[in-house]
Write a protein that holds these residues in place. Structure first.
Motif, PDB file in Angstrom:
ATOM      1  N   THR A   1       0.361  67.766  73.629  1.00 34.39           N
ATOM      2  CA  THR A   1       0.411  66.533  72.846  1.00 34.39           C
ATOM      3  C   THR A   1      -0.896  65.776  73.042  1.00 34.39           C
ATOM      4  OG1 THR A   1       2.815  66.394  73.105  1.00 34.39           O
ATOM      5  CG2 THR A   1       1.665  64.380  72.450  1.00 34.39           C
ATOM      6  N   ARG A   2      -1.636  65.621  71.947  1.00 34.42           N
ATOM      7  CA  ARG A   2      -2.923  64.946  71.995  1.00 34.42           C
ATOM      8  C   ARG A   2      -3.022  63.959  70.840  1.00 34.42           C
ATOM      9  NH1 ARG A   2      -5.221  65.376  76.616  1.00 34.42           N
ATOM     10  NH2 ARG A   2      -7.387  65.630  75.891  1.00 34.42           N
ATOM     11  N   SER A   3      -3.958  63.043  70.942  1.00 34.38           N
ATOM     12  CA  SER A   3      -4.129  62.023  69.906  1.00 34.38           C
ATOM     13  C   SER A   3      -5.570  61.991  69.434  1.00 34.38           C
ATOM     14  CB  SER A   3      -3.737  60.646  70.442  1.00 34.38           C
ATOM     15  OG  SER A   3      -2.367  60.619  70.814  1.00 34.38           O
ATOM     16  N   VAL A   4      -5.757  61.501  68.218  1.00 31.86           N
ATOM     17  CA  VAL A   4      -7.095  61.347  67.662  1.00 31.86           C
ATOM     18  C   VAL A   4      -7.136  60.055  66.853  1.00 31.86           C
ATOM     19  CG1 VAL A   4      -6.559  62.697  65.584  1.00 31.86           C
ATOM     20  CG2 VAL A   4      -8.937  62.466  66.353  1.00 31.86           C
ATOM     21  N   ALA A   5      -8.203  59.317  66.995  1.00 27.61           N
ATOM     22  CA  ALA A   5      -8.385  58.066  66.262  1.00 27.61           C
ATOM     23  C   ALA A   5      -9.218  58.317  65.022  1.00 27.61           C
ATOM     24  CB  ALA A   5      -9.069  57.042  67.160  1.00 27.61           C
ATOM     25  N   LEU A   6      -8.648  58.009  63.860  1.00 31.62           N
ATOM     26  CA  LEU A   6      -9.338  58.221  62.597  1.00 31.62           C
ATOM     27  C   LEU A   6      -9.671  56.879  61.954  1.00 31.62           C
ATOM     28  CD1 LEU A   6      -7.117  61.076  61.082  1.00 31.62           C
ATOM     29  CD2 LEU A   6      -9.254  61.307  62.366  1.00 31.62           C
TER      30      LEU A   6
ATOM     31  N   GLU B   1       0.024  55.804  63.983  1.00 33.11           N
ATOM     32  CA  GLU B   1       0.050  54.346  64.105  1.00 33.11           C
ATOM     33  C   GLU B   1      -1.189  53.748  63.433  1.00 33.11           C
ATOM     34  OE1 GLU B   1       0.654  53.047  68.130  1.00 33.11           O
ATOM     35  OE2 GLU B   1       1.666  54.932  68.629  1.00 33.11           O
ATOM     36  N   THR B   2      -0.936  52.827  62.485  1.00 35.55           N
ATOM     37  CA  THR B   2      -2.038  52.161  61.804  1.00 35.55           C
ATOM     38  C   THR B   2      -2.623  51.086  62.716  1.00 35.55           C
ATOM     39  OG1 THR B   2      -0.946  52.506  59.677  1.00 35.55           O
ATOM     40  CG2 THR B   2      -2.715  50.871  59.741  1.00 35.55           C
ATOM     41  N   THR B   3      -3.941  51.026  62.780  1.00 34.70           N
ATOM     42  CA  THR B   3      -4.621  50.044  63.626  1.00 34.70           C
ATOM     43  C   THR B   3      -5.022  48.824  62.794  1.00 34.70           C
ATOM     44  OG1 THR B   3      -6.726  51.158  63.239  1.00 34.70           O
ATOM     45  CG2 THR B   3      -5.472  51.826  65.182  1.00 34.70           C
ATOM     46  N   ASP B   4      -5.471  47.774  63.467  1.00 33.25           N
ATOM     47  CA  ASP B   4      -5.782  46.512  62.800  1.00 33.25           C
ATOM     48  C   ASP B   4      -6.885  46.660  61.763  1.00 33.25           C
ATOM     49  OD1 ASP B   4      -3.879  45.344  64.352  1.00 33.25           O
ATOM     50  OD2 ASP B   4      -5.298  44.578  65.857  1.00 33.25           O
ATOM     51  N   ASP B   5      -7.793  47.595  61.977  1.00 35.26           N
ATOM     52  CA  ASP B   5      -8.911  47.736  61.039  1.00 35.26           C
ATOM     53  C   ASP B   5      -8.622  48.704  59.899  1.00 35.26           C
ATOM     54  OD1 ASP B   5      -8.882  50.106  62.374  1.00 35.26           O
ATOM     55  OD2 ASP B   5     -11.003  50.093  62.937  1.00 35.26           O
ATOM     56  N   GLY B   6      -7.356  49.159  59.792  1.00 39.89           N
ATOM     57  CA  GLY B   6      -6.986  50.062  58.709  1.00 39.89           C
ATOM     58  C   GLY B   6      -7.112  51.527  59.044  1.00 39.89           C
ATOM     59  N   GLY B   7      -7.545  51.817  60.265  1.00 40.80           N
ATOM     60  CA  GLY B   7      -7.598  53.209  60.701  1.00 40.80           C
ATOM     61  C   GLY B   7      -6.222  53.671  61.164  1.00 40.80           C
TER      62      GLY B   7
ATOM     63  N   ALA C   1      -7.351  57.439  72.854  1.00 46.39           N
ATOM     64  CA  ALA C   1      -7.545  57.312  71.412  1.00 46.39           C
ATOM     65  C   ALA C   1      -7.419  55.860  70.958  1.00 46.39           C
ATOM     66  CB  ALA C   1      -6.538  58.189  70.676  1.00 46.39           C
ATOM     67  N   HIS C   2      -6.442  55.143  71.510  1.00 44.58           N
ATOM     68  CA  HIS C   2      -6.266  53.738  71.147  1.00 44.58           C
ATOM     69  C   HIS C   2      -7.456  52.906  71.617  1.00 44.58           C
ATOM     70  CE1 HIS C   2      -2.349  53.357  69.216  1.00 44.58           C
ATOM     71  NE2 HIS C   2      -1.885  54.290  70.047  1.00 44.58           N
ATOM     72  N   ARG C   3      -7.950  53.179  72.820  1.00 43.20           N
ATOM     73  CA  ARG C   3      -9.104  52.436  73.314  1.00 43.20           C
ATOM     74  C   ARG C   3     -10.327  52.670  72.430  1.00 43.20           C
ATOM     75  NH1 ARG C   3      -7.724  53.983  78.763  1.00 43.20           N
ATOM     76  NH2 ARG C   3      -9.424  55.511  78.697  1.00 43.20           N
ATOM     77  N   GLY C   4     -10.493  53.950  72.033  1.00 41.49           N
ATOM     78  CA  GLY C   4     -11.604  54.280  71.185  1.00 41.49           C
ATOM     79  C   GLY C   4     -11.516  53.595  69.826  1.00 41.49           C
ATOM     80  N   ARG C   5     -10.309  53.477  69.288  1.00 42.83           N
ATOM     81  CA  ARG C   5     -10.119  52.819  68.001  1.00 42.83           C
ATOM     82  C   ARG C   5     -10.451  51.324  68.106  1.00 42.83           C
ATOM     83  NH1 ARG C   5     -11.543  54.438  64.514  1.00 42.83           N
ATOM     84  NH2 ARG C   5     -12.091  52.566  63.441  1.00 42.83           N
ATOM     85  N   LYS C   6     -10.040  50.696  69.259  1.00 39.32           N
ATOM     86  CA  LYS C   6     -10.315  49.283  69.443  1.00 39.32           C
ATOM     87  C   LYS C   6     -11.808  49.022  69.586  1.00 39.32           C
ATOM     88  CE  LYS C   6      -5.840  48.135  71.529  1.00 39.32           C
ATOM     89  NZ  LYS C   6      -5.136  47.734  72.763  1.00 39.32           N
ATOM     90  N   ARG C   7     -12.509  49.917  70.311  1.00 41.36           N
ATOM     91  CA  ARG C   7     -13.947  49.749  70.467  1.00 41.36           C
ATOM     92  C   ARG C   7     -14.661  49.860  69.134  1.00 41.36           C
ATOM     93  NH1 ARG C   7     -13.307  52.983  75.102  1.00 41.36           N
ATOM     94  NH2 ARG C   7     -14.097  54.813  73.974  1.00 41.36           N
ATOM     95  N   ALA C   8     -14.126  50.802  68.284  1.00 37.87           N
ATOM     96  CA  ALA C   8     -14.741  50.973  66.986  1.00 37.87           C
ATOM     97  C   ALA C   8     -14.574  49.705  66.131  1.00 37.87           C
ATOM     98  CB  ALA C   8     -14.138  52.169  66.269  1.00 37.87           C
TER      99      ALA C   8
END
Length: 449
Positions: A381-386, A407-413, A442-449
């Motif tokens: 089980t792995r995750s990827v931030a798109l 899971e949709t992130t705040d920036d629409g990713g 993956a979530h941390r990476g999405r937030k940094r982006a």
């Protein structure tokens, strides 16, 4: 229809091994039936020694000659063993009949069954390689030869020196054509290795039921019959497992004991499909009295091809033709298969057994489940931030992996969590440029982006 005697030489000083004398003779009769040869007599002949000139002793040669003359219309004798060129020539002279040894008989069957261009080329190369070693027998000086590559039609047409040159030229041309086939197959396998579908290859002794199982699993209509070498050319089909996982199923030519080395070499390009398989289904006829001997022969040929346990390839042993077993035997084997499956390592020497019947469909649900279990055993089980706009990547994951959440992130990713193997992970990263990580990373990476 040709009519023949079938002779099974048995050397009294040799160990019998796993195969019985009667079983070997019955198989030879089956090989003859595969190309519509009527077997008039079938006999086991015990030999204290191999005679260099005729294999059999003088008395036995004369006895068979008398029986052939008495029968009147028997023009063929099949010797289920290996004959030297000199033995071949001398026996044909003594009996005034065409003589085929085991290699020639199998080549005759393959020549009749090959359908694809590749199969025809492979058989032709095996025929010519065999004939080159026995011009003394097959191409008698200045006699005429029928058309085709077989052995049943008659001797040759040219002087032996000229024939050697002709054969050498034909062999070189066939090797060049087959090398082109090999390159094409290599490219096809390279493309499949980049495709998401894993490959499941069926192997087994001839007439073990591979093609019937292939048809049952795929809904295809590959020729299947109660004949040795009913099918020859390899076939591949896509199959969806019950969970939706798609695999490529590959049917291969059946193996046989004492498979001629010329055929192993000629068909290596075809059989190399097994080397690329993620899972091997070794189909066994458990209702056959010599199923253990047949298993040993298959493992021997796989070893020649370079298939070994250390490769990490997973193996399921399909105990086929359960419908032909007495109910008591079937119950015992069913219990044995369930017990062994729990602890089996899934290798050639310690495969996962599944009792089944390709004809009735018994046990196929279990087979599907085991295939899926092996293919997903190493999934993680792995995750990827798109980032936003990566619809193609998201669609790829939904089609080719088991999506756990998105899971949709705040920036629409979106952060997608999936279960997948190393193969799919590498394919995704190569195509889209995104690497998998733990869900938290993956979530941390999405937030940094």
């Amino acid at each position: 229809m040709a009519r023949a005697f079938v002779l099974q030489p048995v050397y009294v000083r040799d160990p019998s091994g796993l195969r019985s004398e009667r079983g070997a003779l019955d198989e030879a009769v089956g090989l003859a039936a595969a190309i519509s040869i009527e077997v008039v007599e079938a006999e086991i002949i015990r030999l204290a020694q191999r005679r260099p000139a005729t294999l059999f002793g003088t008395g036995k040669v004369d006895e068979i000659k008398a029986r052939l003359e008495a029968a009147g219309d028997i023009g063929l004798v099949i010797v289920n063993g290996t004959l030297t060129p000199v033995q071949h020539r001398n026996l044909e002279k003594a009996w005034n009949a065409k003589v085929l040894d085991r290699t020639a008989l199998i080549l005759e069957i393959f020549g009749e069954r090959a359908q694809t261009r590749e199969g025809v080329l492979q058989v032709a190369l095996a025929h010519l390689t065999y004939q080159r070693s026995r011009l003394v027998r097959s191409w008698t000086h200045l006699e005429r030869q029928r058309g085709g590559a077989g052995f049943l039609g008659g001797p040759g047409e040219r002087q032996i020196e000229a024939d050697r040159r002709v054969l050498a030229g034909k062999i070189d041309r066939l090797k060049a054509q087959l090398e082109e086939v090999r390159r094409t197959r290599t490219l096809q396998r390279a493309k499949r290795s980049k495709a998401p579908q894993p490959v499941v290859a069926l192997v087994g002794y001839t007439n073990a039921g591979k093609s019937t199982l292939f048809n049952r699993l795929t809904g295809a209509e590959v020729m299947s019959a109660d004949l040795l070498f009913a099918t020859l050319d390899p076939t591949m089909r896509k199959v969806d497992l019950p969970s939706g996982t798609r695999v490529i199923l590959s049917d291969t030519v059946g193996f046989i004991s004492d498979l001629p080395t010329t055929l192993v070499a000629a068909f290596r390009a075809t059989l190399e499909e097994v080397l690329e398989a993620d899972v091997i289904l070794h189909v066994r006829d458990v209702a056959h009295e010599e199923t253990d001997a047949q298993r040993a022969d298959v493992l021997s040929v796989l070893g020649e091809l370079g298939v070994h346990d250390e490769d990490g390839r997973r193996v399921i042993e399909v105990w086929n033709k359960a419908d032909l077993l007495p109910s008591a035997d079937r119950d015992v084997l069913s219990s044995t298969a369930r017990t062994r499956a729990d602890d089996a390592r899934g290798t050639l020497e310690d495969p996962i057994p599944v009792l089944a019947s390709a004809l009735t469909g018994e046990g196929l649900d279990t087979l599907f489940a085991e295939i899926e279990r092996l293919l997903t055993a190493e999934h993680r089980t792995r995750s990827v931030a798109l980032p936003p706009g990566e619809g193609a990547a998201l669609s790829w994951l939904h089609e080719r992996t088991d999506v756990v959440s998105a899971e949709t992130t705040d920036d629409g990713g979106v952060v997608v969590t999936v279960r997948l193997g190393a193969k799919e992970s590498g394919q995704f990263q190569e195509r889209f440029g995104y690497a998998f990580a733990t869900a938290e990373e993956a979530h941390r990476g999405r937030k940094r982006a």
